[in-house]
Write an enzyme that holds these catalytic residues in place. Structure first.
Site, PDB file in Angstrom:
ATOM      1  N   LYS A   1       4.374 -14.247 -12.923  1.00 26.58           N
ATOM      2  CA  LYS A   1       3.035 -13.748 -12.673  1.00 26.58           C
ATOM      3  C   LYS A   1       2.136 -15.037 -13.013  1.00 26.58           C
ATOM      4  O   LYS A   1       1.116 -15.273 -12.471  1.00 26.58           O
ATOM      5  CB  LYS A   1       2.545 -12.527 -13.551  1.00 26.58           C
ATOM      6  CG  LYS A   1       3.235 -11.096 -12.760  1.00 26.58           C
ATOM      7  CD  LYS A   1       2.882 -10.015 -13.593  1.00 26.58           C
ATOM      8  CE  LYS A   1       3.454  -8.796 -13.123  1.00 26.58           C
ATOM      9  NZ  LYS A   1       3.178  -7.473 -13.973  1.00 26.58           N
TER      10      LYS A   1
ATOM     11  N   GLY B   1       0.661  -1.066   0.037  1.00 26.80           N
ATOM     12  CA  GLY B   1       0.031   0.058   0.106  1.00 26.80           C
ATOM     13  C   GLY B   1       0.960   1.234   0.001  1.00 26.80           C
ATOM     14  O   GLY B   1       0.426   2.502  -0.410  1.00 26.80           O
TER      15      GLY B   1
END
Length: 312
Positions: free
Chosen positions: A138, A11
């Protein structure tokens, strides 16, 4: 309908802080995971405190402490990971395997959004080395999510405007020149440019939307599907001046990658696929995916022209 509780991992990062802002703006109870070591980084500490002042819950946990991750995940309904992929040598993206295991054990998460937000890795199996490592890792995360039966949404946001639009699609540039520009090949391959705050807004809109469950969301603002040449022309119109244009042929660009630092090579190969091959806009979105601006027409996205006005 009650808003989902959201945990954002990463974040304090470039996109992560925007995801926090979007989550709060849309009224979600928002939790931000942070590591104990962040206490040594005064800027991140101050950012976390600013989140707290705006109503966020700060949750201390570590990728190396499985129990702390499980406890953090149990607090929420949705997990969004925005950990950076720039630490290429350390396989940072693969740290999310620990998060997948924690979500699987906790058993309460109704949606997981792993850290993607760029080119769809499922379409990049033939990517060049060493840039291919990003897409391969990924895909490792995707397979782990699906094998664990975790509900997901993958977000393909294409090109971050700050990096591509700000530099007129030139690697190593983030502020548009008023004098000259290097065109990559014929500069006519289409790419897709998205304001980072818009990426965050579209992402948060998906989390309670059944239309995006177990699907990929492509963010393709129609006015922002442009070639490098078109981006340059928009900038020239804004400044009332034509730039001197150099051209970098494909072979010269590929040769320039050799001898660069590893991380630079990874980034340049991504530029190659986007700007020389047009990998972002050369396919149609299938039934297994959704397009963000169609799903959420209420979001007034930032156009490339609007984005470039900040540099005037």
């Amino acid at each position: 309908m009650e808003k989902s509780k959201v945990l954002i991992v990463g974040g304090t990062g470039y996109l992560g802080k925007r995801l926090v802002k979007a989550s709060l703006k849309l009224g979600h109870p928002t939790y931000v995971l942070h590591r104990r070591e962040v206490g040594l980084d005064i800027e991140k500490v101050q950012m976390l405190l600013s989140f707290k002042n705006k109503g966020c819950h700060l949750v201390e946990a570590s990728f190396s402490d499985h129990r702390s991750l499980v406890d953090a995940v149990k607090l929420v309904d949705v997990v969004i990971s925005a950990i950076s992929g720039v630490h290429f040598r350390s396989h940072h993206i693969l740290l999310q395997l620990n998060l997948v295991r924690a979500i699987q054990e906790a058993g309460n998460v109704k949606r997981f959004l792993p850290s993607e937000f760029g080119t769809d890795p499922a379409r990049m199996e033939n990517a060049m080395e060493p840039g291919k490592v990003t897409f391969d890792e990924k895909m490792v995360i995707r397979r782990a999510i699906e094998e664990a039966g975790i509900p997901f949404t993958y977000v393909s946001a294409n090109c971050f405007a700050g990096y591509f639009v700000g530099g007129l699609c030139q690697p190593g540039h983030i502020i548009p020149s008023r004098d000259r520009v290097a065109l990559l090949g014929d500069a006519n391959q289409k790419a897709i440019f998205v304001d980072e705050d818009d990426i965050a807004t579209y992402t948060l809109n998906t989390i309670d939307d059944p239309r995006t469950l177990n699907k990929t969301l492509y963010i393709r603002p129609s006015n922002n599907i442009l070639s490098q040449r078109q981006v340059v022309q928009i900038w020239e119109t804004l400044i009332g001046k034509e730039l001197h244009k150099d051209t970098i042929p494909k072979d010269d660009f590929l040769h320039s990658i050799e001898g660069q630092e590893y991380a630079e090579q990874v980034g340049l190969t991504h530029y190659y696929h986007v700007c020389y091959e047009g990998c972002l806009a050369n396919f149609e979105i299938g039934e297994e995916a959704e397009e963000a601006t169609n799903l959420y027409p209420q979001v007034k996205y930032t156009t490339v022209e609007q984005y470039l006005t900040r540099y005037l």
